[in-house]
Design a protein around this motif. Sequence first.
Motif, mmCIF file in Angstrom:
data_model
loop_
_atom_site.group_PDB
_atom_site.id
_atom_site.type_symbol
_atom_site.label_atom_id
_atom_site.label_comp_id
_atom_site.label_asym_id
_atom_site.label_seq_id
_atom_site.Cartn_x
_atom_site.Cartn_y
_atom_site.Cartn_z
ATOM 1 N N GLN A 79 0.838 -1.187 0.000
ATOM 2 C CA GLN A 79 0.000 0.000 0.000
ATOM 3 C C GLN A 79 0.880 1.247 0.000
ATOM 4 O O GLN A 79 1.729 1.416 0.863
ATOM 5 C CB GLN A 79 -0.900 0.008 1.230
ATOM 6 N N VAL A 80 0.631 2.104 -0.978
ATOM 7 C CA VAL A 80 1.423 3.327 -1.078
ATOM 8 C C VAL A 80 0.937 4.347 -0.053
ATOM 9 O O VAL A 80 -0.264 4.574 0.097
ATOM 10 C CB VAL A 80 1.302 3.921 -2.488
ATOM 11 N N GLN A 81 1.897 4.943 0.650
ATOM 12 C CA GLN A 81 1.559 6.000 1.603
ATOM 13 C C GLN A 81 2.563 7.122 1.508
ATOM 14 O O GLN A 81 3.769 6.885 1.415
ATOM 15 C CB GLN A 81 1.537 5.463 3.033
ATOM 16 N N THR A 89 7.404 8.202 3.254
ATOM 17 C CA THR A 89 6.803 7.408 2.188
ATOM 18 C C THR A 89 7.000 5.912 2.429
ATOM 19 O O THR A 89 7.951 5.498 3.109
ATOM 20 C CB THR A 89 7.389 7.767 0.820
ATOM 21 N N SER A 90 6.117 5.132 1.838
ATOM 22 C CA SER A 90 6.239 3.676 1.883
ATOM 23 C C SER A 90 5.393 3.086 0.779
ATOM 24 O O SER A 90 4.510 3.755 0.230
ATOM 25 C CB SER A 90 5.799 3.141 3.247
ATOM 26 N N GLY A 91 5.677 1.837 0.431
ATOM 27 C CA GLY A 91 4.851 1.118 -0.540
ATOM 28 C C GLY A 91 5.271 1.257 -1.984
ATOM 29 O O GLY A 91 4.588 0.709 -2.867
ATOM 30 N N PHE A 92 6.352 1.962 -2.254
ATOM 31 C CA PHE A 92 6.866 2.045 -3.615
ATOM 32 C C PHE A 92 8.379 2.225 -3.526
ATOM 33 O O PHE A 92 8.923 2.525 -2.464
ATOM 34 C CB PHE A 92 6.217 3.191 -4.400
ATOM 35 N N PHE A 93 9.044 2.028 -4.676
ATOM 36 C CA PHE A 93 10.502 2.095 -4.673
ATOM 37 C C PHE A 93 10.927 3.549 -4.751
ATOM 38 O O PHE A 93 11.022 4.146 -5.827
ATOM 39 C CB PHE A 93 11.071 1.282 -5.834
ATOM 40 N N TYR A 124 1.390 19.758 -0.287
ATOM 41 C CA TYR A 124 1.232 18.348 -0.619
ATOM 42 C C TYR A 124 2.556 17.752 -1.092
ATOM 43 O O TYR A 124 3.279 18.366 -1.895
ATOM 44 C CB TYR A 124 0.218 18.169 -1.743
ATOM 45 N N CYS A 125 2.822 16.558 -0.647
ATOM 46 C CA CYS A 125 3.956 15.775 -1.114
ATOM 47 C C CYS A 125 3.504 14.926 -2.304
ATOM 48 O O CYS A 125 2.385 14.401 -2.315
ATOM 49 C CB CYS A 125 4.430 14.887 0.035
ATOM 50 N N ASN A 126 4.382 14.792 -3.291
ATOM 51 C CA ASN A 126 4.041 14.057 -4.521
ATOM 52 C C ASN A 126 5.237 13.239 -4.974
ATOM 53 O O ASN A 126 6.372 13.718 -4.933
ATOM 54 C CB ASN A 126 3.636 15.069 -5.598
ATOM 55 N N ALA A 127 4.967 12.029 -5.398
ATOM 56 C CA ALA A 127 5.994 11.167 -5.989
ATOM 57 C C ALA A 127 5.613 10.913 -7.436
ATOM 58 O O ALA A 127 4.459 10.601 -7.728
ATOM 59 C CB ALA A 127 6.097 9.854 -5.223
ATOM 60 N N GLU A 136 1.807 8.722 -10.422
ATOM 61 C CA GLU A 136 1.938 9.743 -9.386
ATOM 62 C C GLU A 136 1.216 9.298 -8.128
ATOM 63 O O GLU A 136 0.154 8.676 -8.184
ATOM 64 C CB GLU A 136 1.315 11.078 -9.832
ATOM 65 N N TYR A 137 1.813 9.640 -6.999
ATOM 66 C CA TYR A 137 1.190 9.397 -5.708
ATOM 67 C C TYR A 137 1.164 10.712 -4.934
ATOM 68 O O TYR A 137 2.083 11.533 -5.061
ATOM 69 C CB TYR A 137 1.976 8.350 -4.912
ATOM 70 N N TRP A 138 0.125 10.865 -4.126
ATOM 71 C CA TRP A 138 -0.059 12.116 -3.379
ATOM 72 C C TRP A 138 -0.241 11.840 -1.894
ATOM 73 O O TRP A 138 -0.832 10.832 -1.492
ATOM 74 C CB TRP A 138 -1.305 12.850 -3.873
ATOM 75 N N GLY A 139 0.231 12.778 -1.102
ATOM 76 C CA GLY A 139 -0.080 12.774 0.310
ATOM 77 C C GLY A 139 -1.384 13.514 0.560
ATOM 78 O O GLY A 139 -2.003 14.049 -0.361
#
Length: 116
Positions: free
Chosen positions: A1-3, A24-28, A95-98, A104-107
């Motif tokens: 789970q991406v966080q 962050t967690s759940g992705f590289f 907001y944090c973004n990867a 893309e993932y968002w906080g």
Amino acid sequence: QVQLVESGGGSVQPGGSLRLSCATSGFFFSDYAMRWFRQAPGKERELVASISSAGYNTYYTPAVKGRFTISRDRSNNSVALQMNSLQPEDTAVYYCNAKRDRIEYWGQGTQVTVSS
């Protein structure tokens, strides 16, 4: 789970400093560029700063250049935004973004309020 979990927001007087963190967690983590966005009331979300996946390249929107510093820590998969000389116009939800390619993932965001 991406966080992506932001922390460090709050209220500060003009000229003050805050340090935002994004765990962050759940992705590289090392494969993703990391970015900070902000959204002020009634305005569109805007890119504030970014750092490349390897950490060698950074970008800052002109309004924050020289005041904000983005950094990443591979040892704990986190990204930080050091914000100095804060001004009322910096008030927003941050907001944090990867991002990697089209992924893309968002906080959830953290509120920063700059007011006297």
